[in-house]
Scaffold this motif. Structure first.
Motif, PDB file in Angstrom:
ATOM      1  N   LYS A 168       0.863  -1.179   0.000  1.00 24.90           N
ATOM      2  CA  LYS A 168       0.000   0.000   0.000  1.00 24.90           C
ATOM      3  C   LYS A 168       0.903   1.234   0.000  1.00 24.90           C
ATOM      4  CE  LYS A 168      -3.612  -0.169   2.684  1.00 24.90           C
ATOM      5  NZ  LYS A 168      -4.466  -0.107   3.906  1.00 24.90           N
ATOM      6  N   PRO A 169       0.951   1.966  -1.121  1.00 22.27           N
ATOM      7  CA  PRO A 169       1.815   3.149  -1.183  1.00 22.27           C
ATOM      8  C   PRO A 169       1.488   4.155  -0.086  1.00 22.27           C
ATOM      9  CG  PRO A 169       0.997   2.576  -3.362  1.00 22.27           C
ATOM     10  CD  PRO A 169       0.244   1.723  -2.391  1.00 22.27           C
ATOM     11  N   ASP A 170       2.513   4.767   0.473  1.00 18.56           N
ATOM     12  CA  ASP A 170       2.362   5.714   1.571  1.00 18.56           C
ATOM     13  C   ASP A 170       2.190   7.122   0.993  1.00 18.56           C
ATOM     14  OD1 ASP A 170       2.308   6.788   4.118  1.00 18.56           O
ATOM     15  OD2 ASP A 170       4.492   6.977   4.237  1.00 18.56           O
ATOM     16  N   ILE A 171       1.001   7.411   0.483  1.00 15.59           N
ATOM     17  CA  ILE A 171       0.707   8.703  -0.136  1.00 15.59           C
ATOM     18  C   ILE A 171      -0.082   9.559   0.857  1.00 15.59           C
ATOM     19  CG2 ILE A 171      -0.414   9.880  -2.055  1.00 15.59           C
ATOM     20  CD1 ILE A 171       1.978   8.197  -2.893  1.00 15.59           C
ATOM     21  N   THR A 172       0.446  10.740   1.157  1.00 14.03           N
ATOM     22  CA  THR A 172      -0.183  11.627   2.130  1.00 14.03           C
ATOM     23  C   THR A 172      -0.658  12.917   1.454  1.00 14.03           C
ATOM     24  OG1 THR A 172       1.835  12.845   2.692  1.00 14.03           O
ATOM     25  CG2 THR A 172       1.470  10.738   3.826  1.00 14.03           C
ATOM     26  N   MET A 179      10.217  13.456  -4.087  1.00 13.69           N
ATOM     27  CA  MET A 179      10.983  14.300  -3.177  1.00 13.69           C
ATOM     28  C   MET A 179      10.285  14.408  -1.827  1.00 13.69           C
ATOM     29  SD  MET A 179      13.804  15.985  -3.076  1.00 13.69           S
ATOM     30  CE  MET A 179      14.547  16.987  -1.786  1.00 13.69           C
ATOM     31  N   SER A 180       8.963  14.523  -1.856  1.00  9.74           N
ATOM     32  CA  SER A 180       8.195  14.591  -0.619  1.00  9.74           C
ATOM     33  C   SER A 180       8.346  13.307   0.190  1.00  9.74           C
ATOM     34  CB  SER A 180       6.719  14.840  -0.944  1.00  9.74           C
ATOM     35  OG  SER A 180       5.935  14.860   0.226  1.00  9.74           O
ATOM     36  N   GLN A 181       8.305  12.177  -0.494  1.00 13.01           N
ATOM     37  CA  GLN A 181       8.447  10.886   0.201  1.00 13.01           C
ATOM     38  C   GLN A 181       9.870  10.660   0.704  1.00 13.01           C
ATOM     39  OE1 GLN A 181       6.773   7.516  -1.864  1.00 13.01           O
ATOM     40  NE2 GLN A 181       4.788   8.169  -1.113  1.00 13.01           N
ATOM     41  N   ARG A 195      11.046  11.351   4.287  1.00 18.32           N
ATOM     42  CA  ARG A 195      10.772  10.450   5.414  1.00 18.32           C
ATOM     43  C   ARG A 195      11.294   9.031   5.166  1.00 18.32           C
ATOM     44  NH1 ARG A 195       5.646  11.830   3.112  1.00 18.32           N
ATOM     45  NH2 ARG A 195       4.482  10.026   2.340  1.00 18.32           N
ATOM     46  N   ILE A 196      12.290   8.895   4.276  1.00 19.97           N
ATOM     47  CA  ILE A 196      12.804   7.571   3.926  1.00 19.97           C
ATOM     48  C   ILE A 196      13.359   6.828   5.134  1.00 19.97           C
ATOM     49  CG2 ILE A 196      15.024   8.578   3.196  1.00 19.97           C
ATOM     50  CD1 ILE A 196      13.464   5.420   1.698  1.00 19.97           C
ATOM     51  N   ASP A 197      14.086   7.523   6.023  1.00 21.94           N
ATOM     52  CA  ASP A 197      14.684   6.835   7.170  1.00 21.94           C
ATOM     53  C   ASP A 197      13.618   6.314   8.124  1.00 21.94           C
ATOM     54  OD1 ASP A 197      17.324   7.147   6.306  1.00 21.94           O
ATOM     55  OD2 ASP A 197      17.480   9.139   7.207  1.00 21.94           O
ATOM     56  N   LEU A 214       3.173  -6.113   3.561  1.00 17.90           N
ATOM     57  CA  LEU A 214       4.088  -5.265   4.324  1.00 17.90           C
ATOM     58  C   LEU A 214       4.005  -3.847   3.765  1.00 17.90           C
ATOM     59  CD1 LEU A 214       6.233  -5.316   6.595  1.00 17.90           C
ATOM     60  CD2 LEU A 214       7.964  -5.498   4.807  1.00 17.90           C
ATOM     61  N   TYR A 215       3.598  -2.924   4.624  1.00 16.50           N
ATOM     62  CA  TYR A 215       3.491  -1.520   4.223  1.00 16.50           C
ATOM     63  C   TYR A 215       3.448  -0.669   5.494  1.00 16.50           C
ATOM     64  CZ  TYR A 215      -1.326  -3.302   4.629  1.00 16.50           C
ATOM     65  OH  TYR A 215      -2.470  -3.950   5.041  1.00 16.50           O
ATOM     66  N   ASN A 216       3.715   0.614   5.337  1.00 11.09           N
ATOM     67  CA  ASN A 216       3.894   1.496   6.491  1.00 11.09           C
ATOM     68  C   ASN A 216       2.710   1.527   7.439  1.00 11.09           C
ATOM     69  OD1 ASN A 216       6.302   2.122   5.295  1.00 11.09           O
ATOM     70  ND2 ASN A 216       6.010   4.338   5.313  1.00 11.09           N
ATOM     71  N   SER A 217       1.502   1.492   6.895  1.00  7.50           N
ATOM     72  CA  SER A 217       0.315   1.626   7.734  1.00  7.50           C
ATOM     73  C   SER A 217      -0.152   0.302   8.341  1.00  7.50           C
ATOM     74  CB  SER A 217      -0.830   2.250   6.932  1.00  7.50           C
ATOM     75  OG  SER A 217      -1.148   1.453   5.801  1.00  7.50           O
TER      76      SER A 217
END
Length: 376
Positions: A10-14, A236-238, A241-243, A348-351
Motif C-alpha cells: 500500500k503506497p504511503d501517499i499523504t 521528493m516529498s516521500q 521520510r525515507i529513514d 508489508l506496508y507502512n500503515s
C-alpha cells in the motif's frame, strides 16, 4: 470477488504528496525540471556519490546502464538466476547476453562462490541484485570484479537505503539503479534512478536518457527515458521520510519474525535472514516454504481470507522466452527453481499495524496446516 483486507503493498501517499503534485500542475512545467534536479541532488547526498539521474523506470535505468558500458554483441553479463525478469531483459535489450548464476537460499541473493566458474573471455560485467532489500555480498563481488577486470552494475531496485556497515547499496559498483514502483519503499507511480561515481559513465547515461542531447546540442543517439517533474515532486516529498519508512519496515519485519518463528521451528518455512552488519530494508517480506506445503493452494486460501500474497521472484532460465532462446540446464539452478516454486511474500506496508500482523500470522498457520502434505 472477495474483498482484500490486507493487500500485499500500500503506497504511503499523504496530503503532502497531493499538495506538491498540484503545485507542479499549476506551475505549467510538467516534464523534467527543477524537482528532478532536487531529487537528483538528494540522491547524490544520500548515497555519497557524484552523479545521479532520474529515469522513468528502473528498467530504463538498467538498459541505459548496460549500454553505457559500451559492450559488443555476444559480450556476457553474469546475473542471478532468481530475480524479476527486468534484470535479465535489460541485459538483452542493452545488447549483451545474460549468463545465469544460482542463488543462496538463505539470502535469495547470487551465490558468489559460483561466479568464478562462469567467467569466460566474453564476460564483461556482473549485474548483482540485492533481492527484496537485502544487500548481496557486494564486497566479495567487487573483489572478484577487480581480479577479472569486470564492471559491476548494481540492480538495487529494491534496496534504497540498504547498507553493509555504513556503506549503502548502490555505492559499491560502477553504476547502480533504483526503482520507485508502487511496491518500493518510496514511489511516484513509476520511476527510477541511475547513480555512479564515474564521469565517463555519467556522460553516457545523460545522453541515453534524453535523445543524445547535451547543452542544447544533439551529439549522440538516445531514448526518452526522462521522469516528469510531477513524479519527481511526489518522490521528493516521500524521500524526506525515507529513514522513518525504513525503521517502520524493519520493526514490522521483526514482528513477523517473532510471530512466525513457531512455524519455522516446526519445519514449515524459513524466515528471511539478515547477516550481521547488513541492513535489510524489507522492500519485500519473503518466506521460503518447505516442500511439504502446496504454495499455490496456500495463496488461494489466504486470498479467500482477505490476505493478498505473491510469489517472491522468478527462476529466469525456466521462463518461456529464455527456454526458447537460450540453452540452459535447469538443474544448474536448483536453488533458484526451488525459490521460484516455494517463495511467498506477505503484506508489508507502512500503515500495517502489529495487531493486524498477528491476525495474518494466525490465518497463515491455519492455512499452512490445511496445505501441508505431511501430518502435524
Amino acid at each position: 470477488m472477495r474483498t482484500i483486507k490486507f493487500p500485499l503493498s500500500k503506497p504511503d501517499i499523504t496530503q503532502k504528496e497531493e499538495n506538491v503534485a498540484i503545485k507542479v500542475l499549476r506551475s505549467g512545467w510538467l516534464t523534467q525540471g527543477r524537482y528532478v534536479k532536487l531529487i537528483e541532488s538528494r540522491l547524490r547526498q544520500y548515497n555519497r556519490i557524484r552523479y545521479a539521474f532520474m529515469f522513468n523506470s528502473g528498467t530504463s535505468g538498467l538498459i541505459a546502464s548496460v549500454k553505457a558500458l559500451g559492450l559488443e554483441s555476444k559480450d556476457e553479463i553474469i546475473c542471478p538466476a532468481f530475480t524479476f525478469p527486468a534484470t535479465a531483459n535489460s541485459i538483452i535489450l542493452g545488447g549483451a547476453e545474460p549468463v545465469f548464476c544460482d542463488i543462496k537460499l538463505d539470502t535469495f541473493n547470487i551465490d558468489v562462490g559460483n561466479i568464478s566458474r562462469l567467467i569466460t573471455k566474453k564476460t564483461k560485467a556482473i549485474m548483482v541484485v540485492s533481492e527484496f532489500g537485502l544487500p548481496a555480498d557486494l564486497p566479495e563481488i567487487m573483489r572478484l570484479a577487480k581480479r577479472y577486470n569486470l564492471s559491476v552494475i548494481e540492480d538495487a531496485a529494491c534496496a534504497l537505503g540498504a547498507r553493509i556497515r555504513e556503506k549503502k547499496v548502490g555505492s559499491f559498483g560502477d553504476v547502480a539503479v533504483f526503482s520507485f514502483h508502487p511496491r518500493k519503499l518510496i514511489t511516484c507511480g513509476e520511476g527510477g534512478a541511475v547513480i555512479t561515481d564515474s564521469g565517463h559513465i555519467a556522460e553516457k547515461i545523460q545522453l541515453l536518457r534524453n535523445h543524445g542531447l547535451r547543452n542544447n546540442k544533439f551529439i549522440g543517439c538516445g531514448y526518452n527515458f526522462r521522469l516528469s517533474d510531477i513524479q519527481a515532486a511526489i518522490l521528493m516529498s516521500q524521500f524526506k521520510r525515507i529513514d522513518n519508512t525504513i525503521k517502520k519496515r524493519i520493526a514490522l519485519a521483526q514482528n513477523y519474525n517473532q510471530l512466525l518463528r513457531p512455524m519455522e521451528i516446526l519445519g514449515y518455512l524459513k524466515l528471511p535472514q539478515s547477516p550481521k552488519d547488513y541492513r535489510h530494508v524489507y522492500q519485500t517480506y519473503c518466506l521460503l516454504l518447505s516442500n511439504s506445503i502446496n504454495r499455490d493452494k496456500l495463496k488461494n486460501l489466504l486470498r479467500k481470507k482477505g490476505i493478498e500474497t505473491q510469489i517472491g521472484g522468478y527462476c529466469i532460465p525456466s521462463l518461456d522466452f529464455y527456454k526458447k532462446n537460450f540453452k540452459f540446464k535447469l538443474n544448474s539452478f536448483k536453488n533458484a527453481f526451488y525459490a521460484f516454486r516455494n517463495s511467498l511474500t506477505l503484506p508489508l506496508y507502512n500503515s500495517l499495524k502489529m495487531e493486524e500482523q498477528g491476525r495474518i500470522a494466525e490465518v497463515l498457520l491455519d492455512a499452512i496446516r490445511l496445505c501441508s502434505r505431511r501430518r502435524t
